[in-house]
Design a protein around this motif. Structure first.
Motif, PDB file in Angstrom:
ATOM      1  N   HIS A   2       0.825  -1.202   0.000  1.00  0.00           N
ATOM      2  CA  HIS A   2       0.000   0.000   0.000  1.00  0.00           C
ATOM      3  C   HIS A   2       0.865   1.259   0.000  1.00  0.00           C
ATOM      4  CE1 HIS A   2       0.791  -0.526   4.330  1.00  0.00           C
ATOM      5  NE2 HIS A   2       0.771   0.793   4.358  1.00  0.00           N
ATOM      6  N   SER A   3       0.265   2.353  -0.443  1.00  0.00           N
ATOM      7  CA  SER A   3       0.929   3.650  -0.380  1.00  0.00           C
ATOM      8  C   SER A   3      -0.045   4.637   0.259  1.00  0.00           C
ATOM      9  CB  SER A   3       1.335   4.127  -1.776  1.00  0.00           C
ATOM     10  OG  SER A   3       0.190   4.337  -2.575  1.00  0.00           O
ATOM     11  N   ILE A   4       0.518   5.561   1.030  1.00  0.00           N
ATOM     12  CA  ILE A   4      -0.298   6.578   1.705  1.00  0.00           C
ATOM     13  C   ILE A   4       0.178   7.932   1.215  1.00  0.00           C
ATOM     14  CG2 ILE A   4      -0.905   7.626   3.913  1.00  0.00           C
ATOM     15  CD1 ILE A   4      -0.423   4.841   5.190  1.00  0.00           C
ATOM     16  N   GLU A   5      -0.768   8.753   0.779  1.00  0.00           N
ATOM     17  CA  GLU A   5      -0.426  10.081   0.292  1.00  0.00           C
ATOM     18  C   GLU A   5      -1.359  11.122   0.889  1.00  0.00           C
ATOM     19  OE1 GLU A   5      -1.377  11.917  -3.940  1.00  0.00           O
ATOM     20  OE2 GLU A   5      -2.211   9.897  -3.885  1.00  0.00           O
ATOM     21  N   ARG A   6      -0.774  12.254   1.268  1.00  0.00           N
ATOM     22  CA  ARG A   6      -1.605  13.384   1.690  1.00  0.00           C
ATOM     23  C   ARG A   6      -2.173  14.010   0.429  1.00  0.00           C
ATOM     24  NH1 ARG A   6      -0.142  19.008   4.775  1.00  0.00           N
ATOM     25  NH2 ARG A   6      -2.224  19.900   4.488  1.00  0.00           N
ATOM     26  N   LEU A   7      -3.464  14.278   0.463  1.00  0.00           N
ATOM     27  CA  LEU A   7      -4.139  14.819  -0.707  1.00  0.00           C
ATOM     28  C   LEU A   7      -4.070  16.342  -0.710  1.00  0.00           C
ATOM     29  CD1 LEU A   7      -7.304  12.522  -0.723  1.00  0.00           C
ATOM     30  CD2 LEU A   7      -5.117  12.179  -1.905  1.00  0.00           C
ATOM     31  N   SER A   8      -3.432  16.899  -1.723  1.00  0.00           N
ATOM     32  CA  SER A   8      -3.454  18.354  -1.909  1.00  0.00           C
ATOM     33  C   SER A   8      -4.884  18.741  -2.284  1.00  0.00           C
ATOM     34  CB  SER A   8      -2.502  18.752  -3.031  1.00  0.00           C
ATOM     35  OG  SER A   8      -2.971  18.241  -4.274  1.00  0.00           O
ATOM     36  N   ALA A   9      -5.170  20.033  -2.256  1.00  0.00           N
ATOM     37  CA  ALA A   9      -6.524  20.496  -2.598  1.00  0.00           C
ATOM     38  C   ALA A   9      -6.911  20.050  -4.009  1.00  0.00           C
ATOM     39  CB  ALA A   9      -6.612  22.017  -2.463  1.00  0.00           C
ATOM     40  N   GLU A  10      -5.955  20.122  -4.938  1.00  0.00           N
ATOM     41  CA  GLU A  10      -6.244  19.745  -6.325  1.00  0.00           C
ATOM     42  C   GLU A  10      -6.498  18.248  -6.446  1.00  0.00           C
ATOM     43  OE1 GLU A  10      -4.307  23.356  -5.702  1.00  0.00           O
ATOM     44  OE2 GLU A  10      -3.339  21.416  -5.397  1.00  0.00           O
ATOM     45  N   VAL A  11      -5.663  17.466  -5.819  1.00  0.00           N
ATOM     46  CA  VAL A  11      -5.821  16.012  -5.885  1.00  0.00           C
ATOM     47  C   VAL A  11      -7.076  15.583  -5.126  1.00  0.00           C
ATOM     48  CG1 VAL A  11      -4.761  13.798  -5.239  1.00  0.00           C
ATOM     49  CG2 VAL A  11      -3.360  15.607  -6.250  1.00  0.00           C
ATOM     50  N   GLU A  13      -9.936  17.023  -4.866  1.00  0.00           N
ATOM     51  CA  GLU A  13     -11.121  17.174  -5.727  1.00  0.00           C
ATOM     52  C   GLU A  13     -11.295  15.960  -6.640  1.00  0.00           C
ATOM     53  OE1 GLU A  13     -13.434  19.589  -5.823  1.00  0.00           O
ATOM     54  OE2 GLU A  13     -12.484  20.957  -4.390  1.00  0.00           O
ATOM     55  N   SER A  14     -10.186  15.450  -7.169  1.00  0.00           N
ATOM     56  CA  SER A  14     -10.276  14.318  -8.094  1.00  0.00           C
ATOM     57  C   SER A  14     -10.512  12.985  -7.377  1.00  0.00           C
ATOM     58  CB  SER A  14      -9.014  14.241  -8.959  1.00  0.00           C
ATOM     59  OG  SER A  14      -7.900  13.867  -8.170  1.00  0.00           O
ATOM     60  N   CYS A  15     -10.383  12.972  -6.057  1.00  0.00           N
ATOM     61  CA  CYS A  15     -10.547  11.739  -5.279  1.00  0.00           C
ATOM     62  C   CYS A  15     -11.894  11.634  -4.574  1.00  0.00           C
ATOM     63  CB  CYS A  15      -9.438  11.643  -4.230  1.00  0.00           C
ATOM     64  SG  CYS A  15      -7.803  11.400  -4.932  1.00  0.00           S
ATOM     65  N   HIS A  41     -23.926   7.048  -2.421  1.00  0.00           N
ATOM     66  CA  HIS A  41     -22.692   7.663  -2.925  1.00  0.00           C
ATOM     67  C   HIS A  41     -22.859   9.162  -3.151  1.00  0.00           C
ATOM     68  CE1 HIS A  41     -21.647   3.467  -3.546  1.00  0.00           C
ATOM     69  NE2 HIS A  41     -20.387   3.869  -3.548  1.00  0.00           N
ATOM     70  N   GLU A  42     -24.021   9.571  -3.603  1.00  0.00           N
ATOM     71  CA  GLU A  42     -24.251  11.001  -3.855  1.00  0.00           C
ATOM     72  C   GLU A  42     -24.137  11.798  -2.554  1.00  0.00           C
ATOM     73  OE1 GLU A  42     -27.971  13.607  -5.372  1.00  0.00           O
ATOM     74  OE2 GLU A  42     -27.402  11.929  -6.673  1.00  0.00           O
ATOM     75  N   GLU A  43     -24.750  11.298  -1.481  1.00  0.00           N
ATOM     76  CA  GLU A  43     -24.652  11.968  -0.175  1.00  0.00           C
ATOM     77  C   GLU A  43     -23.211  11.978   0.326  1.00  0.00           C
ATOM     78  OE1 GLU A  43     -28.304  11.088   2.633  1.00  0.00           O
ATOM     79  OE2 GLU A  43     -27.749   9.283   1.487  1.00  0.00           O
ATOM     80  N   ALA A  44     -22.529  10.852   0.153  1.00  0.00           N
ATOM     81  CA  ALA A  44     -21.145  10.752   0.615  1.00  0.00           C
ATOM     82  C   ALA A  44     -20.244  11.709  -0.165  1.00  0.00           C
ATOM     83  CB  ALA A  44     -20.646   9.310   0.476  1.00  0.00           C
ATOM     84  N   ALA A  45     -20.426  11.778  -1.466  1.00  0.00           N
ATOM     85  CA  ALA A  45     -19.620  12.684  -2.281  1.00  0.00           C
ATOM     86  C   ALA A  45     -19.904  14.135  -1.904  1.00  0.00           C
ATOM     87  CB  ALA A  45     -19.884  12.440  -3.767  1.00  0.00           C
ATOM     88  N   ALA A  46     -21.164  14.454  -1.647  1.00  0.00           N
ATOM     89  CA  ALA A  46     -21.512  15.822  -1.231  1.00  0.00           C
ATOM     90  C   ALA A  46     -20.839  16.170   0.088  1.00  0.00           C
ATOM     91  CB  ALA A  46     -23.031  15.975  -1.122  1.00  0.00           C
ATOM     92  N   TRP A  47     -20.804  15.205   1.018  1.00  0.00           N
ATOM     93  CA  TRP A  47     -20.141  15.468   2.302  1.00  0.00           C
ATOM     94  C   TRP A  47     -18.659  15.742   2.078  1.00  0.00           C
ATOM     95  CZ3 TRP A  47     -16.098  13.550   5.100  1.00  0.00           C
ATOM     96  CH2 TRP A  47     -15.951  14.099   6.373  1.00  0.00           C
ATOM     97  N   TRP A  48     -18.004  14.908   1.271  1.00  0.00           N
ATOM     98  CA  TRP A  48     -16.579  15.119   1.012  1.00  0.00           C
ATOM     99  C   TRP A  48     -16.340  16.452   0.300  1.00  0.00           C
ATOM    100  CZ3 TRP A  48     -12.681  13.126   3.408  1.00  0.00           C
ATOM    101  CH2 TRP A  48     -12.741  11.827   3.934  1.00  0.00           C
ATOM    102  N   ARG A  49     -17.184  16.779  -0.694  1.00  0.00           N
ATOM    103  CA  ARG A  49     -17.017  18.058  -1.403  1.00  0.00           C
ATOM    104  C   ARG A  49     -17.123  19.240  -0.437  1.00  0.00           C
ATOM    105  NH1 ARG A  49     -20.764  16.033  -4.865  1.00  0.00           N
ATOM    106  NH2 ARG A  49     -19.776  14.754  -6.413  1.00  0.00           N
ATOM    107  N   ALA A  50     -17.968  19.114   0.580  1.00  0.00           N
ATOM    108  CA  ALA A  50     -18.120  20.188   1.567  1.00  0.00           C
ATOM    109  C   ALA A  50     -16.852  20.391   2.394  1.00  0.00           C
ATOM    110  CB  ALA A  50     -19.315  19.904   2.480  1.00  0.00           C
ATOM    111  N   ALA A  52     -13.852  20.436   1.033  1.00  0.00           N
ATOM    112  CA  ALA A  52     -12.836  21.000   0.141  1.00  0.00           C
ATOM    113  C   ALA A  52     -12.271  22.340   0.620  1.00  0.00           C
ATOM    114  CB  ALA A  52     -13.372  21.111  -1.285  1.00  0.00           C
ATOM    115  N   PRO A  53     -13.089  23.289   1.101  1.00  0.00           N
ATOM    116  CA  PRO A  53     -12.501  24.554   1.568  1.00  0.00           C
ATOM    117  C   PRO A  53     -11.514  24.355   2.721  1.00  0.00           C
ATOM    118  CG  PRO A  53     -14.858  24.827   1.206  1.00  0.00           C
ATOM    119  CD  PRO A  53     -14.561  23.356   1.092  1.00  0.00           C
ATOM    120  N   ALA A  54     -11.817  23.462   3.644  1.00  0.00           N
ATOM    121  CA  ALA A  54     -10.916  23.209   4.778  1.00  0.00           C
ATOM    122  C   ALA A  54      -9.635  22.528   4.307  1.00  0.00           C
ATOM    123  CB  ALA A  54     -11.613  22.372   5.846  1.00  0.00           C
TER     124      ALA A  54
END
Length: 175
Positions: A2-11, A13-15, A41-50, A52-54
């Motif tokens: 496995h690999s672990i990566e910190r997600l930048s703001a740009e990455v 969004e794509s995840c 999945h739609e609810e989960a994606a909306a939660w994750w998108r929310a 994004a600013p943080a």
């Protein structure tokens, strides 16, 4: 492996779709991570998108664990914003897909988040988790201290109220 990566703001969004898959799997498997079933999945994606600013302003650090491709686990570190609490942060949304559990991914993700906390000057971590859960066992055996249990604090995905353990961990730099 496995690999672990910190997600930048740009990455990040794509995840969102893959992170949503992990969140839905956690809720479907009965994890008390803040959501009630049915949860799609739609609810989960909306939660994750929310979030994004943080993620963009650095107040929320999110890591993804991949195993040959897709995201199979995640952890987040929410930094405190008040001037008198910048020495502490909260571990949130440590989740491992069912098929990837039992491989030490929770501990690996915790180690990464703990080191990142130290790197930004945080030496006190907090979290809450369902009392008696596998997650609580991971934390207790990983050096976390339970400082209290609140009866009926949060609902499991089926709405049943569950006791919640509140924990902390003091971080120190290794020599």
């Amino acid at each position: 492996m496995h690999s672990i990566e910190r997600l930048s703001a740009e990455v990040f969004e794509s995840c969102v779709k893959e992170l949503a898959d992990v969140l839905v799997d956690a809720v479907d498997s009965g994890a008390s991570v803040g959501f009630l079933a049915p949860f799609d999945h739609e609810e989960a994606a909306a939660w994750w998108r929310a979030q994004a600013p943080a993620v963009a302003d650095g107040g929320l650090m999110v890591w993804a664990c991949r195993d040959g491709g897709g995201i199979i686990a995640t952890i987040s570190l929410a930094l405190a914003s008040k001037p008198n609490s910048r020495h502490r942060a909260e571990i949130v949304k440590l989740m491992v897909r069912r098929e990837a559990r039992g491989r030490g991914l929770s501990r690996a993700l915790l180690a990464v988040a703990e080191q990142a906390a130290l790197d930004v000057g945080v030496d006190l971590l907090m979290l809450d988790t369902e009392t008696g859960s596998t997650a609580e066992h991971v934390y207790l055996t990983g050096g976390w201290t339970r400082y209290g249990i609140v009866p009926g604090y949060a609902g499991s995905p089926d709405g049943t109220l569950c006791d919640c353990s509140f924990m902390y961990k003091r971080l120190t730099r290794s020599a």
